[in-house]
Motif scaffolding. Structure first.
Motif, PDB file in Angstrom:
ATOM      1  N   GLY A  90       0.782  -1.227   0.000  1.00 22.83           N
ATOM      2  CA  GLY A  90       0.000   0.000   0.000  1.00 22.83           C
ATOM      3  C   GLY A  90       0.811   1.272   0.000  1.00 22.83           C
ATOM      4  O   GLY A  90       0.250   2.372  -0.120  1.00 22.83           O
ATOM      5  N   THR A  91       2.148   1.176   0.110  1.00 25.91           N
ATOM      6  CA  THR A  91       2.978   2.380   0.091  1.00 25.91           C
ATOM      7  C   THR A  91       3.127   2.867  -1.349  1.00 25.91           C
ATOM      8  O   THR A  91       3.093   2.082  -2.296  1.00 25.91           O
ATOM      9  CB  THR A  91       4.375   2.104   0.690  1.00 25.91           C
ATOM     10  OG1 THR A  91       4.991   1.034  -0.041  1.00 25.91           O
ATOM     11  CG2 THR A  91       4.259   1.719   2.151  1.00 25.91           C
ATOM     12  N   PRO A  92       3.291   4.183  -1.518  1.00 24.23           N
ATOM     13  CA  PRO A  92       3.359   4.736  -2.882  1.00 24.23           C
ATOM     14  C   PRO A  92       4.670   4.400  -3.592  1.00 24.23           C
ATOM     15  O   PRO A  92       5.728   4.293  -2.967  1.00 24.23           O
ATOM     16  CB  PRO A  92       3.230   6.242  -2.655  1.00 24.23           C
ATOM     17  CG  PRO A  92       3.705   6.464  -1.253  1.00 24.23           C
ATOM     18  CD  PRO A  92       3.305   5.244  -0.492  1.00 24.23           C
ATOM     19  N   ILE A  93       4.577   4.227  -4.892  1.00 20.99           N
ATOM     20  CA  ILE A  93       5.752   4.037  -5.740  1.00 20.99           C
ATOM     21  C   ILE A  93       6.246   5.407  -6.180  1.00 20.99           C
ATOM     22  O   ILE A  93       5.471   6.235  -6.662  1.00 20.99           O
ATOM     23  CB  ILE A  93       5.389   3.187  -6.975  1.00 20.99           C
ATOM     24  CG1 ILE A  93       4.988   1.782  -6.547  1.00 20.99           C
ATOM     25  CG2 ILE A  93       6.551   3.137  -7.967  1.00 20.99           C
ATOM     26  CD1 ILE A  93       4.416   0.931  -7.666  1.00 20.99           C
ATOM     27  N   THR A  94       7.539   5.667  -6.019  1.00 23.22           N
ATOM     28  CA  THR A  94       8.099   6.972  -6.359  1.00 23.22           C
ATOM     29  C   THR A  94       9.189   6.839  -7.416  1.00 23.22           C
ATOM     30  O   THR A  94       9.718   5.744  -7.668  1.00 23.22           O
ATOM     31  CB  THR A  94       8.712   7.649  -5.114  1.00 23.22           C
ATOM     32  OG1 THR A  94       9.891   6.926  -4.715  1.00 23.22           O
ATOM     33  CG2 THR A  94       7.709   7.677  -3.954  1.00 23.22           C
ATOM     34  N   SER A  95       9.540   7.953  -7.992  1.00 17.72           N
ATOM     35  CA  SER A  95      10.611   7.969  -8.991  1.00 17.72           C
ATOM     36  C   SER A  95      11.949   7.589  -8.362  1.00 17.72           C
ATOM     37  O   SER A  95      12.813   7.010  -9.032  1.00 17.72           O
ATOM     38  CB  SER A  95      10.692   9.346  -9.651  1.00 17.72           C
ATOM     39  OG  SER A  95      10.802  10.369  -8.680  1.00 17.72           O
ATOM     40  N   ALA A  96      12.122   7.899  -7.073  1.00 14.49           N
ATOM     41  CA  ALA A  96      13.361   7.525  -6.379  1.00 14.49           C
ATOM     42  C   ALA A  96      13.494   6.009  -6.303  1.00 14.49           C
ATOM     43  O   ALA A  96      14.608   5.468  -6.337  1.00 14.49           O
ATOM     44  CB  ALA A  96      13.381   8.127  -4.981  1.00 14.49           C
ATOM     45  N   ASP A  97      12.363   5.303  -6.214  1.00 14.53           N
ATOM     46  CA  ASP A  97      12.391   3.840  -6.177  1.00 14.53           C
ATOM     47  C   ASP A  97      12.847   3.268  -7.523  1.00 14.53           C
ATOM     48  O   ASP A  97      13.538   2.246  -7.567  1.00 14.53           O
ATOM     49  CB  ASP A  97      11.002   3.292  -5.847  1.00 14.53           C
ATOM     50  CG  ASP A  97      10.516   3.715  -4.469  1.00 14.53           C
ATOM     51  OD1 ASP A  97      11.365   3.997  -3.602  1.00 14.53           O
ATOM     52  OD2 ASP A  97       9.286   3.768  -4.274  1.00 14.53           O
TER      53      ASP A  97
END
Length: 575
Positions: free
Chosen positions: A130-137
């Motif tokens: 449920g955690t957001p996917i970010t560009s840093a990932d």
């Protein structure tokens, strides 16, 4: 004209080409369904969510880590768990060679000379927890692919990104790659050494999958990777020998136009004998009625049996992947330094006997061009050394006489593996064809590892051998550049440029085409370059393989694209 940055639209499904080659068969396969037949099947039993899909494969789904997987295209299983910035269009045939957005809002926005590509992530993307996917990932996932501990992934980023050749991965260099920039949580920018119009294709590979740094367990990540796709890993036994996937409740089809994700559960069973797989699929008992394979072909004998069974014949999927099987020359070895010798061999080849040795016309189609016969690759028809269906030994003898090399004796190196591509049967077919032209061929069979070591060696490559090549994505670039770009000759490693061609004009044209982000324009140029190189007789194209694979009686919604050539398990339903 198609622009890479504008391929966010869905493309209408194109009927997959299922015709087999006529007049060159040792066996004939079953008649295949086209897209209209599939539509009728769907009308009789529309795809529905639920059930368990079983995948029966020969090769284990090992190294289930996005940094270690070479591409998500082949067996399709990784793309159920790992979403990437872009992906392949999940449609039949040629329409499936399109690159489309996945995690990103589009296929990428290049700067004026295609040395910089910018992507924006869609809103609402989440991992399985449920955690957001970010560009840093995504940046971190890419950086992991450079770590020596996680070797095995595609080499392109190391070659294309500024500083990529020296970067050692995040475990040794905490500063990260300066050429991958994340201005905010939804934006990522890639800075390249030189123009690369094919970058959106590269962004389909699993190294572009997001990995949350806080949950990275290094070499153990493959045991329980964090899902960004419609399914999550609940069990991984024996390094991918058995993989159990279940629904990721935080995946949303609103953010994913490509994966249908009909089954509730996917059970991947690997390391099975190919005969066992085909027997289980044909019988279709119990769970096997809802089973598929993504790596096991029907052989000639099996195809003959299937052809006599109308029900089984209706359950054969046919696919064509960008692949070429060919005879390779090393012009640094005599007598192959003489173009007339190479031309003579090109004329002498009997493609009918070669195709029969490869399994018959149901499993192989004759080739006279290096590029596959697909628009996406830029295929341009040519036959510089027309040998007809059975060869032209008279023309071959004429050329050998001109070269002063009558009664020629040469050695053909091949693999002892029974793979019907670089196998003893194909080598024998070549031997017999050249004998009619007065060429005596001694066969040198090497076990698979020794054979690959020999053919990929720049220093010790044989003069004449069977080889093959498949593209990482449907474009002329990954087909022609590794094989004919002189700057990619590797002296102390795997060298794919068998001819060791280092022609400044060819190298320059590869660079010029690589700048193009217009796929149609690039394809025309790749085709023209293929034709130009082909005139030098640096190889003899033999055939393109065809994949014939059974699927279970309860499996619906069959999609086989020209990108992978295999059944796309992200599309099938079992209810």
């Amino acid at each position: 004209m198609r622009q890479l940055s504008l391929i966010s639209r869905r493309v209408a499904a194109a009927a997959i080409t299922l015709a087999v080659v006529s007049g060159a068969a040792a066996c004939a396969g079953p008649q295949d369904s086209d897209s209209e037949d599939r539509a009728a099947d769907s009308a009789e039993g529309k795809p529905a969510k639920g059930g368990t899909l079983t995948v029966l494969n020969s090769e284990p789904q090992s190294d289930f880590d996005p940094a270690r997987l070479y591409t998500s295209g082949g067996g399709n299983v990784p793309s159920l768990v790992f979403r990437t910035l872009t992906t392949r269009n999940r449609e039949d045939g040629q329409a499936g060679t399109e690159v489309v957005p996945d995690l990103a809002t589009d296929t990428g926005r290049p700067n004026q000379d295609a040395t910089e590509w910018t992507y924006t992530l869609k809103e609402g993307l989440k991992y399985e927890d449920g955690t957001p996917i970010t560009s840093a990932d995504i940046k971190y996932g890419i950086e992991r692919s450079f770590a020596a501990e996680l070797s095995g992934g595609a080499p392109f980023l190391r070659d294309w990104l500024i500083g990529g050749d020296a970067y050692q991965g995040p475990f040794k260099d905490s500063e990260g790659l300066a050429s991958v920039v994340v201005p905010d949580a939804r934006t990522i920018v890639f800075k390249l050494r030189k123009p690369q119009g094919d970058f959106p294709f590269l962004a389909t590979q699993t190294s572009f999958a997001p990995v949350p740094k806080a949950k990275d367990t290094g070499t153990k990540y493959e045991e329980r990777p964090v899902s960004s796709g419609p399914y999550k890993v609940v069990s991984n036994e024996g390094d991918g020998k058995r993989l159990i996937l279940e629904r990721n409740s935080h995946w949303s089809e609103k953010t994913d136009a490509e994966r249908k994700a009909y089954p509730d559960r996917i059970d991947v069973r690997s390391g099975l004998d190919s005969a066992v797989i085909n027997q289980r699929l044909s019988t279709g008992s119990g769970a096997d009625a809802s089973a598929v394979t993504t790596d096991t072909n029907l052989g000639p004998a099996e195809l003959a049996r299937v052809a006599d069974d109308k029900e089984l014949a209706s359950r054969v999927g046919t696919g064509r992947f960008g692949y070429i099987n060919y005879l390779a020359f090393n012009p640094k070895v005599k007598p192959f330094d003489d173009i007339k010798v190479r031309q003579a061999i090109s004329y002498a080849i009997n493609r009918t006997s070669v195709i029969n040795a490869a399994g018959g016309s149901a499993l192989a189609e004759p080739a006279t061009t290096f590029l596959p016969e697909k628009k996406a690759f830029g295929h341009t028809p040519y036959d510089h050394f027309p040998a007809g269906k059975t060869g032209d030994p008279a023309k071959a003898k004429e050329l050998l006489k001109e070269a002063g090399k009558e009664n020629l004796k040469i050695t053909l190196t091949h693999s002892t593996e029974q793979n019907r591509q670089t196998s003893p049967e194909v080598a024998t077919a070549v031997q017999e064809a050249l004998k009619k032209a007065g060429i005596t061929v001694e066969l040198e069979g090497l076990e698979p590892n020794a054979f690959n070591e020999a053919r990929w060696s720049a220093a010790n490559s044989p003069g004449f051998f069977l080889s093959r090549w498949g593209a990482d994505w449907p474009s002329g670039a990954p087909f022609l550049a590794p094989i004919f770009d002189g700057r990619q000759i590797v002296k102390d490693g795997s060298n794919y440029n068998h001819a060791q061609l280092n022609d400044p004009a060819v190298n320059k044209e590869i660079d010029e085409i690589s700048k193009l982000t217009d796929l149609d324009a690039a394809a025309v140029r790749w085709g023209a370059l293929d034709k130009r190189i082909g005139a030098q007789a640096l190889d003899v194209p033999l055939f393109h393989p065809v994949y014939k694979r059974l699927y279970g009686k309860n499996v619906k919604n069959i999609v086989i694209s020209d990108w992978t050539g295999v059944l796309d398990i992200s599309q099938v339903s079992v209810k």
